[in-house]
Design a protein around this motif. Structure first.
Motif, PDB file in Angstrom:
ATOM      1  N   ILE A 159       6.938  21.306  35.154  1.00  0.00           N
ATOM      2  CA  ILE A 159       7.613  20.192  34.504  1.00  0.00           C
ATOM      3  C   ILE A 159       9.095  20.511  34.335  1.00  0.00           C
ATOM      4  N   GLN A 160       9.937  19.522  34.583  1.00  0.00           N
ATOM      5  CA  GLN A 160      11.369  19.686  34.381  1.00  0.00           C
ATOM      6  C   GLN A 160      11.691  19.592  32.900  1.00  0.00           C
ATOM      7  N   CYS A 161      12.471  20.558  32.397  1.00  0.00           N
ATOM      8  CA  CYS A 161      12.882  20.555  30.999  1.00  0.00           C
ATOM      9  C   CYS A 161      14.404  20.429  30.906  1.00  0.00           C
ATOM     10  N   PHE A 162      14.857  19.586  29.988  1.00  0.00           N
ATOM     11  CA  PHE A 162      16.283  19.364  29.789  1.00  0.00           C
ATOM     12  C   PHE A 162      16.661  19.647  28.331  1.00  0.00           C
ATOM     13  N   PRO A 163      17.883  20.085  28.066  1.00  0.00           N
ATOM     14  CA  PRO A 163      18.356  20.204  26.685  1.00  0.00           C
ATOM     15  C   PRO A 163      18.425  18.818  26.044  1.00  0.00           C
ATOM     16  N   ILE A 164      18.072  18.732  24.769  1.00  0.00           N
ATOM     17  CA  ILE A 164      18.091  17.435  24.087  1.00  0.00           C
ATOM     18  C   ILE A 164      19.487  16.835  24.077  1.00  0.00           C
ATOM     19  N   ASP A 165      20.518  17.663  23.980  1.00  0.00           N
ATOM     20  CA  ASP A 165      21.881  17.158  23.970  1.00  0.00           C
ATOM     21  C   ASP A 165      22.201  16.433  25.273  1.00  0.00           C
ATOM     22  N   ALA A 166      21.804  16.996  26.404  1.00  0.00           N
ATOM     23  CA  ALA A 166      22.078  16.372  27.701  1.00  0.00           C
ATOM     24  C   ALA A 166      21.313  15.064  27.851  1.00  0.00           C
ATOM     25  N   VAL A 167      20.070  15.018  27.358  1.00  0.00           N
ATOM     26  CA  VAL A 167      19.270  13.793  27.454  1.00  0.00           C
ATOM     27  C   VAL A 167      19.913  12.667  26.644  1.00  0.00           C
ATOM     28  N   LEU A 168      20.364  12.990  25.431  1.00  0.00           N
ATOM     29  CA  LEU A 168      21.003  11.978  24.594  1.00  0.00           C
ATOM     30  C   LEU A 168      22.341  11.530  25.187  1.00  0.00           C
ATOM     31  N   ARG A 169      23.053  12.452  25.818  1.00  0.00           N
ATOM     32  CA  ARG A 169      24.311  12.080  26.475  1.00  0.00           C
ATOM     33  C   ARG A 169      24.062  11.115  27.632  1.00  0.00           C
ATOM     34  N   ALA A 170      22.940  11.274  28.313  1.00  0.00           N
ATOM     35  CA  ALA A 170      22.623  10.394  29.433  1.00  0.00           C
ATOM     36  C   ALA A 170      22.490   8.943  28.988  1.00  0.00           C
ATOM     37  N   LEU A 171      22.104   8.733  27.727  1.00  0.00           N
ATOM     38  CA  LEU A 171      21.982   7.380  27.177  1.00  0.00           C
ATOM     39  C   LEU A 171      23.137   7.042  26.232  1.00  0.00           C
ATOM     40  N   ASP A 172      24.071   7.976  26.100  1.00  0.00           N
ATOM     41  CA  ASP A 172      25.223   7.784  25.209  1.00  0.00           C
ATOM     42  C   ASP A 172      24.775   7.483  23.780  1.00  0.00           C
ATOM     43  N   VAL A 173      23.783   8.235  23.311  1.00  0.00           N
ATOM     44  CA  VAL A 173      23.252   8.048  21.960  1.00  0.00           C
ATOM     45  C   VAL A 173      24.050   8.876  20.963  1.00  0.00           C
ATOM     46  N   LYS A 174      24.547   8.214  19.929  1.00  0.00           N
ATOM     47  CA  LYS A 174      25.295   8.895  18.869  1.00  0.00           C
ATOM     48  C   LYS A 174      24.585   8.825  17.522  1.00  0.00           C
ATOM     49  N   HIS A 175      23.655   7.856  17.390  1.00  0.00           N
ATOM     50  CA  HIS A 175      22.931   7.701  16.126  1.00  0.00           C
ATOM     51  C   HIS A 175      21.471   7.347  16.394  1.00  0.00           C
ATOM     52  N   ILE A 176      20.586   7.991  15.634  1.00  0.00           N
ATOM     53  CA  ILE A 176      19.142   7.766  15.738  1.00  0.00           C
ATOM     54  C   ILE A 176      18.619   7.458  14.340  1.00  0.00           C
ATOM     55  N   ASP A 177      17.905   6.361  14.207  1.00  0.00           N
ATOM     56  CA  ASP A 177      17.348   6.015  12.897  1.00  0.00           C
ATOM     57  C   ASP A 177      16.150   6.890  12.552  1.00  0.00           C
ATOM     58  N   TYR A 178      15.327   7.168  13.554  1.00  0.00           N
ATOM     59  CA  TYR A 178      14.116   7.966  13.309  1.00  0.00           C
ATOM     60  C   TYR A 178      13.828   8.842  14.517  1.00  0.00           C
ATOM     61  N   PHE A 179      13.636  10.145  14.251  1.00  0.00           N
ATOM     62  CA  PHE A 179      13.297  11.107  15.305  1.00  0.00           C
ATOM     63  C   PHE A 179      11.951  11.736  14.967  1.00  0.00           C
ATOM     64  N   SER A 180      10.968  11.536  15.868  1.00  0.00           N
ATOM     65  CA  SER A 180       9.646  12.137  15.717  1.00  0.00           C
ATOM     66  C   SER A 180       9.538  13.306  16.687  1.00  0.00           C
ATOM     67  N   LEU A 181       9.324  14.516  16.143  1.00  0.00           N
ATOM     68  CA  LEU A 181       9.267  15.722  16.970  1.00  0.00           C
ATOM     69  C   LEU A 181       7.895  16.373  16.850  1.00  0.00           C
ATOM     70  N   ASP A 182       7.137  16.322  17.931  1.00  0.00           N
ATOM     71  CA  ASP A 182       5.781  16.872  17.964  1.00  0.00           C
ATOM     72  C   ASP A 182       5.553  17.472  19.344  1.00  0.00           C
ATOM     73  N   VAL A 183       5.850  18.768  19.483  1.00  0.00           N
ATOM     74  CA  VAL A 183       5.777  19.419  20.798  1.00  0.00           C
ATOM     75  C   VAL A 183       4.870  20.644  20.789  1.00  0.00           C
ATOM     76  N   GLU A 184       3.929  20.677  19.865  1.00  0.00           N
ATOM     77  CA  GLU A 184       2.895  21.707  19.855  1.00  0.00           C
ATOM     78  C   GLU A 184       3.444  23.135  19.829  1.00  0.00           C
ATOM     79  N   GLY A 185       4.429  23.372  18.976  1.00  0.00           N
ATOM     80  CA  GLY A 185       4.821  24.764  18.757  1.00  0.00           C
ATOM     81  C   GLY A 185       6.276  25.108  18.974  1.00  0.00           C
ATOM     82  N   LEU A 186       7.027  24.280  19.699  1.00  0.00           N
ATOM     83  CA  LEU A 186       8.414  24.601  20.001  1.00  0.00           C
ATOM     84  C   LEU A 186       9.403  23.787  19.171  1.00  0.00           C
TER      85      LEU A 186
END
Length: 337
Positions: free
Chosen positions: A228-255
Motif C-alpha cells: 500500500i502507498q503511504c503518504f504524509p498527512i501534510d502532503a495529502v492535505l496540501r493536495a486538497l489545499d485544506v487549512k481547516h478541519i471541523d472534525y478529524f477521526s483517527l483510527d489506524v489500529e496502532g499508529l
C-alpha cells in the motif's frame, strides 16, 4: 537555289524538334536540381530528427506535458529518499490519486439502519460539540467501507458536510466508492514517519492494519499482505489545499501516536478530534498498554498547547481511570470552546 514550300515545312519541323529536345533537356536538368534539393533537405531533416531522438527518446505532445514521469513515480513509490511534503511533484501525484465527491444520493447497503452508524457515539458527541453545524469538513482516516462504524457518515447524510476519507484496504475502498459518499477519498495509508513509501498492509477488513507494526487492534488470522502507498498527512492535505478541519477521526489500529506527531499543527487547524487508543495484545484487550497509549496521545496534544480533553467514548467507568472501557479519546481546540 529555290526553296520550295515543301522544303520550308521540313526545315520548320526540324527546328521545332530541336527546340523541343533542348527544352526537354533543360526541364530534366531543372527537375534533377529540384530532386537533388529535396534529397538534401530530407537528409538534413533526418539528421535533425536523429539528434532530437538522442536528446529526448519520446517527444511528448505539448498537451500531455503535465504527466508525471515514470522516474518521478518510481522515486515517490520507493521512498528511498526523503521528499518534502510541499514537493510540487509529490502533491500533484497525490492529487491524481484522489477521487472527488459523488454527486449522487447516498447509497447505503443497510438503508434501514440509522444514518449515525459510528461505533461508540462519535458522531453524536461531535455533533453536540459543534452545535449541529452544517456544511463542515471532516477527515476520517481508517474510513473502512464508509458505512458500518463510520464516524462521518452522519455528517454526509444529516448535516450536508463533505470531507476526506482515507482507507488503505483496497477491498474496503472499492466498497466505499459504491456508497456515493459526498467526500473526497483516497486508497492509501498515512505514513507513520512523514516519509512517502510503500508499506505492507494486512487486509483483514475492519481489523486490517500496517504489517510488522505495533498493532493496537486484534488483527486478523491469516490476513493477506498487500503493498500500500503511504503518504504524509501534510502532503495529502496540501493536495486538497485544506487549512481547516471541523472534525478529524483517527483510527489506524496502532499508529495514531506516530501520525499525530507528523501532523502540521502550525498550518492546519482542527476543531474536534476523536482518536482511538484501545490496545490489544494477542487478540485480547490489554489495560496496561491501553493506558500507555492514552497517555502517549495526551502527551502529543498537550505539547501543542492547543487542545483540552473532552473525555472518552464510551465514557470512563465511574471512579476509574480515563482509559478503562474507553475506545476513543476526544480533544477540542481551546480557541473553539
Amino acid at each position: 537555289m529555290m526553296v520550295t514550300s515543301r522544303n520550308l515545312v521540313a526545315i520548320f519541323g526540324l527546328c521545332s524538334v530541336s527546340i523541343l529536345f533542348v527544352f526537354i533537356i533543360v526541364v530534366l536538368q531543372g527537375e534533377g536540381l529540384v530532386i537533388e534539393q529535396i534529397v538534401r533537405a530530407s537528409q538534413r531533416l533526418t539528421k535533425k530528427e536523429d539528434t532530437v531522438k538522442e536528446n529526448k527518446i519520446v517527444a511528448i505532445p505539448t498537451k500531455w506535458e503535465k504527466f508525471i514521469s515514470a522516474s518521478e513515480v518510481r522515486r515517490i513509490k520507493q521512498g528511498n529518499e526523503f521528499i518534502p511534503t510541499n514537493d510540487p511533484v509529490l502533491i500533484e501525484y497525490i492529487r491524481k490519486q484522489i477521487a472527488g465527491p459523488s454527486e449522487e444520493p447516498l447509497f447505503l447497503f443497510n438503508p434501514e439502519q440509522e444514518i449515525d452508524q459510528s461505533q461508540v457515539g462519535q458522531s453524536k458527541r461531535v455533533d453536540e460539540i459543534l452545535h449541529h453545524k452544517t456544511r463542515g469538513f471532516y477527515v476520517e482516516c481508517g474510513a473502512a467501507a464508509g458505512e458500518r462504524d463510520s464516524n462521518t457518515l452522519f455528517f454526509d447524510g444529516a448535516r450536508n458536510w463533505t470531507g476526506l476519507l482515507i482507507e488503505p484496504d483496497p477491498e474496503a475502498y472499492d466498497s466505499m466508492l459504491r456508497r456515493n459518499r459526498h467526500a473526497y477519498s483516497i486508497n492509501s495509508c498515512l505514513s507513520p514517519d512523514n516519509q512517502t513509501k510503500m508499506m505492507l498492509f494486512e487486509v483483514a477488513g475492519e481489523r486490517g492494519g500496517l504489517a510488522n507494526q505495533d498493532r493496537a487492534g486484534p488483527g486478523g488470522k491469516g490476513a493477506a499482505n498487500s503493498a500500500i502507498q503511504c503518504f504524509p498527512i501534510d502532503a495529502v492535505l496540501r493536495a486538497l489545499d485544506v487549512k481547516h478541519i471541523d472534525y478529524f477521526s483517527l483510527d489506524v489500529e496502532g499508529l495514531e501516536v506516530a501520525i499525530l506527531k507528523t501532523f502540521p499543527w502550525g498550518t492546519v487547524t482542527v476543531d474536534v478530534w476523536t482518536v482511538e487508543f484501545r490496545t490489544f495484545k494477542d487478540s485480547k484487550m490489554h489495560p496496561g498498554l491501553t493506558r500507555e497509549r492514552y497517555d502517549a496521545i495526551k502527551e502529543v496534544f498537550d505539547a501543542t498547547g492547543l487542545y483540552e480533553v473532552n473525555g472518552t467514548l464510551p465514557a470512563a467507568v465511574p471512579g476509574g481511570i480515563p482509559s478503562m472501557g474507553g475506545l476513543d479519546v476526544v480533544y477540542i481546540r481551546k480557541g473553539f470552546v
